[in-house]
Design a protein around this motif. Sequence first.
Motif, short mmCIF file in Angstrom:
data_model
loop_
_atom_site.label_atom_id
_atom_site.label_comp_id
_atom_site.label_asym_id
_atom_site.label_seq_id
_atom_site.Cartn_x
_atom_site.Cartn_y
_atom_site.Cartn_z
N GLN A 126 -1.03 2.25 7.68
CA GLN A 126 -0.39 3.41 8.28
C GLN A 126 0.80 3.92 7.47
O GLN A 126 0.94 5.15 7.28
CB GLN A 126 0.04 3.11 9.72
N PRO A 127 1.66 3.05 6.93
CA PRO A 127 2.72 3.58 6.05
C PRO A 127 2.17 4.28 4.81
O PRO A 127 2.77 5.25 4.33
CB PRO A 127 3.50 2.32 5.67
N PHE A 128 1.03 3.81 4.29
CA PHE A 128 0.40 4.52 3.17
C PHE A 128 0.00 5.92 3.60
O PHE A 128 0.25 6.90 2.88
CB PHE A 128 -0.83 3.76 2.66
N VAL A 129 -0.64 6.03 4.76
CA VAL A 129 -1.06 7.33 5.28
C VAL A 129 0.14 8.26 5.43
O VAL A 129 0.10 9.43 5.03
CB VAL A 129 -1.79 7.17 6.63
N ASP A 130 1.21 7.74 5.99
CA ASP A 130 2.41 8.56 6.21
C ASP A 130 2.97 9.06 4.88
O ASP A 130 3.42 10.21 4.77
CB ASP A 130 3.46 7.76 6.96
N ALA A 131 2.95 8.18 3.86
CA ALA A 131 3.52 8.55 2.56
C ALA A 131 2.61 9.48 1.78
O ALA A 131 3.08 10.40 1.10
CB ALA A 131 3.81 7.28 1.74
N ALA B 92 0.83 -1.21 0.00
CA ALA B 92 0.00 0.00 0.00
C ALA B 92 0.86 1.26 0.00
O ALA B 92 0.54 2.25 -0.67
CB ALA B 92 -0.94 -0.01 1.20
N GLN B 93 1.95 1.26 0.74
CA GLN B 93 2.81 2.43 0.82
C GLN B 93 3.32 2.83 -0.57
O GLN B 93 3.47 4.02 -0.87
CB GLN B 93 4.00 2.14 1.74
N GLN B 94 3.58 1.84 -1.43
CA GLN B 94 4.08 2.13 -2.77
C GLN B 94 3.03 2.78 -3.67
O GLN B 94 3.37 3.35 -4.70
CB GLN B 94 4.59 0.84 -3.42
N LEU B 95 1.76 2.67 -3.27
CA LEU B 95 0.70 3.30 -4.05
C LEU B 95 0.57 4.79 -3.75
O LEU B 95 -0.01 5.54 -4.54
CB LEU B 95 -0.65 2.62 -3.73
N ALA B 96 1.10 5.21 -2.62
CA ALA B 96 0.87 6.58 -2.16
C ALA B 96 1.42 7.63 -3.13
O ALA B 96 0.70 8.59 -3.48
CB ALA B 96 1.48 6.77 -0.77
N GLU B 97 2.65 7.48 -3.55
CA GLU B 97 3.26 8.51 -4.40
C GLU B 97 2.56 8.62 -5.76
O GLU B 97 2.17 9.73 -6.16
CB GLU B 97 4.75 8.22 -4.59
N PRO B 98 2.38 7.51 -6.50
CA PRO B 98 1.67 7.67 -7.78
C PRO B 98 0.23 8.12 -7.62
O PRO B 98 -0.29 8.86 -8.47
CB PRO B 98 1.77 6.28 -8.43
N LEU B 99 -0.43 7.72 -6.55
CA LEU B 99 -1.81 8.13 -6.35
C LEU B 99 -1.89 9.62 -6.05
O LEU B 99 -2.77 10.33 -6.58
CB LEU B 99 -2.43 7.31 -5.22
N ARG B 100 -1.00 10.11 -5.22
CA ARG B 100 -0.98 11.55 -4.94
C ARG B 100 -0.67 12.33 -6.21
O ARG B 100 -1.27 13.39 -6.47
CB ARG B 100 0.05 11.86 -3.85
N GLU B 101 0.25 11.80 -7.02
CA GLU B 101 0.58 12.46 -8.28
C GLU B 101 -0.63 12.48 -9.21
O GLU B 101 -0.89 13.49 -9.88
CB GLU B 101 1.76 11.73 -8.94
N LEU B 102 -1.37 11.38 -9.25
CA LEU B 102 -2.58 11.32 -10.07
C LEU B 102 -3.59 12.37 -9.61
O LEU B 102 -4.19 13.08 -10.44
CB LEU B 102 -3.21 9.93 -9.97
N HIS B 103 -3.78 12.48 -8.31
CA HIS B 103 -4.76 13.40 -7.76
C HIS B 103 -4.39 14.87 -7.96
O HIS B 103 -5.24 15.75 -7.77
CB HIS B 103 -4.95 13.12 -6.26
N ASN B 104 -3.17 15.11 -8.34
CA ASN B 104 -2.73 16.50 -8.56
C ASN B 104 -2.43 16.79 -10.03
O ASN B 104 -1.83 17.83 -10.34
CB ASN B 104 -1.50 16.78 -7.71
N LEU B 105 -2.89 15.92 -10.93
CA LEU B 105 -2.71 16.16 -12.36
C LEU B 105 -3.57 17.34 -12.81
O LEU B 105 -4.65 17.59 -12.24
CB LEU B 105 -3.11 14.92 -13.15
N PRO B 106 -3.14 18.03 -13.85
CA PRO B 106 -4.03 19.03 -14.46
C PRO B 106 -5.17 18.32 -15.18
O PRO B 106 -5.15 17.10 -15.36
CB PRO B 106 -3.11 19.74 -15.45
N THR B 107 -6.16 19.07 -15.59
CA THR B 107 -7.28 18.49 -16.32
C THR B 107 -6.79 17.87 -17.62
O THR B 107 -6.13 18.55 -18.43
CB THR B 107 -8.34 19.56 -16.64
N PRO B 108 -7.03 16.58 -17.84
CA PRO B 108 -6.52 15.93 -19.05
C PRO B 108 -7.30 16.36 -20.29
O PRO B 108 -8.45 16.82 -20.19
CB PRO B 108 -6.75 14.44 -18.76
N PRO B 109 -6.69 16.21 -21.47
CA PRO B 109 -7.38 16.60 -22.71
C PRO B 109 -8.35 15.52 -23.20
O PRO B 109 -8.65 15.45 -24.39
CB PRO B 109 -6.21 16.79 -23.68
N ILE B 110 -8.80 14.69 -22.30
CA ILE B 110 -9.75 13.62 -22.60
C ILE B 110 -10.96 13.81 -21.70
O ILE B 110 -10.80 14.03 -20.49
CB ILE B 110 -9.13 12.22 -22.37
#
Length: 300
Positions: A236-241, A115-133
């Motif tokens: 908890q490691p996911f939350v921390d990350a 789960a901790q490894q999902l945190a960084e890409p998921l946060r990055e996804l949630h902060n993407l600009p509006t996609p052209p799709i």
Amino acid sequence: MTAPAHTYGGYSETEMRHVLQRACNAVGLDSEGAEVLRGHTNAVVRLRHDPVVVKIARKGSRYEDVERTVRFVQWLMARGFPASPLHDVPQPVIADGHSITFWTYLPQHDQPVAAQQLAEPLRELHNLPTPPIQLPEHDTVGAIGRSIAAAHALPASTQAFLSERLERLTKELDEFDFLFPETVIQGDPQHRNALHAHPRAVLCDWDTISRGRREWDLATIEIHCRRFRHGAGQYQPFVDAYGFDITTWPGFTVIRDLRELRMISTNARKIAQAPHTRSEVERRIEGLSQGDTSMPWNIL
């Protein structure tokens, strides 16, 4: 009594192999000896002679939805986003009226993504600009209602119980304001929808990509840690990350219960094509009726 034949994404094995062969032939790949990796939702197959994973969209899937997924992932790849990469062929391919996509095979470790490894890409996804799709609006309540109505393998009394629960939770949801603005969400982020890829994990399986509130994604992570035996030691490691604990939000229990209801109702709808899942679906529903939020679930 003869047991119902196993299906893969709604296809018999013979039908799935035929569609696979036609799709691979269209892009110059060899389907001989391909290994089925998953089959409950879509038919996902690894080719033996090429480093490629083929995904045959579930029977009845709309071409437009699959095409949107391809264009979205192409956009992610162009941005350098950590997503499982598409194989470099024109796609989606249509074979016998079904939509097929091709993905680069990534060798995996014995241990699934944590789960901790999902945190960084998921946060990055949630902060993407509006996609052209143009992405669909996330609609958990509507999806649950449609699945319950289509769950013909369940007794009418069970369908009524699920519908009443949906109605109650929907009313409770209206009492809360979401914390975060609308953004791109994955829709089903979890350990099995991510892959190891040096130097970090990448997200995969974009069928549920939409615009919505990240609270749904974050609740899904918590549910998978709790229900599928990953435990607090992973949550908890996911939350921390990630930097936020969704369980501290007052509306968490409502979206948790709705998200779990969606997971149950989606699988209930598929019982007719996957009869071996009935006992697990019924066990989960019994847990709901008893208010058991800690009962482990088995992967379907």
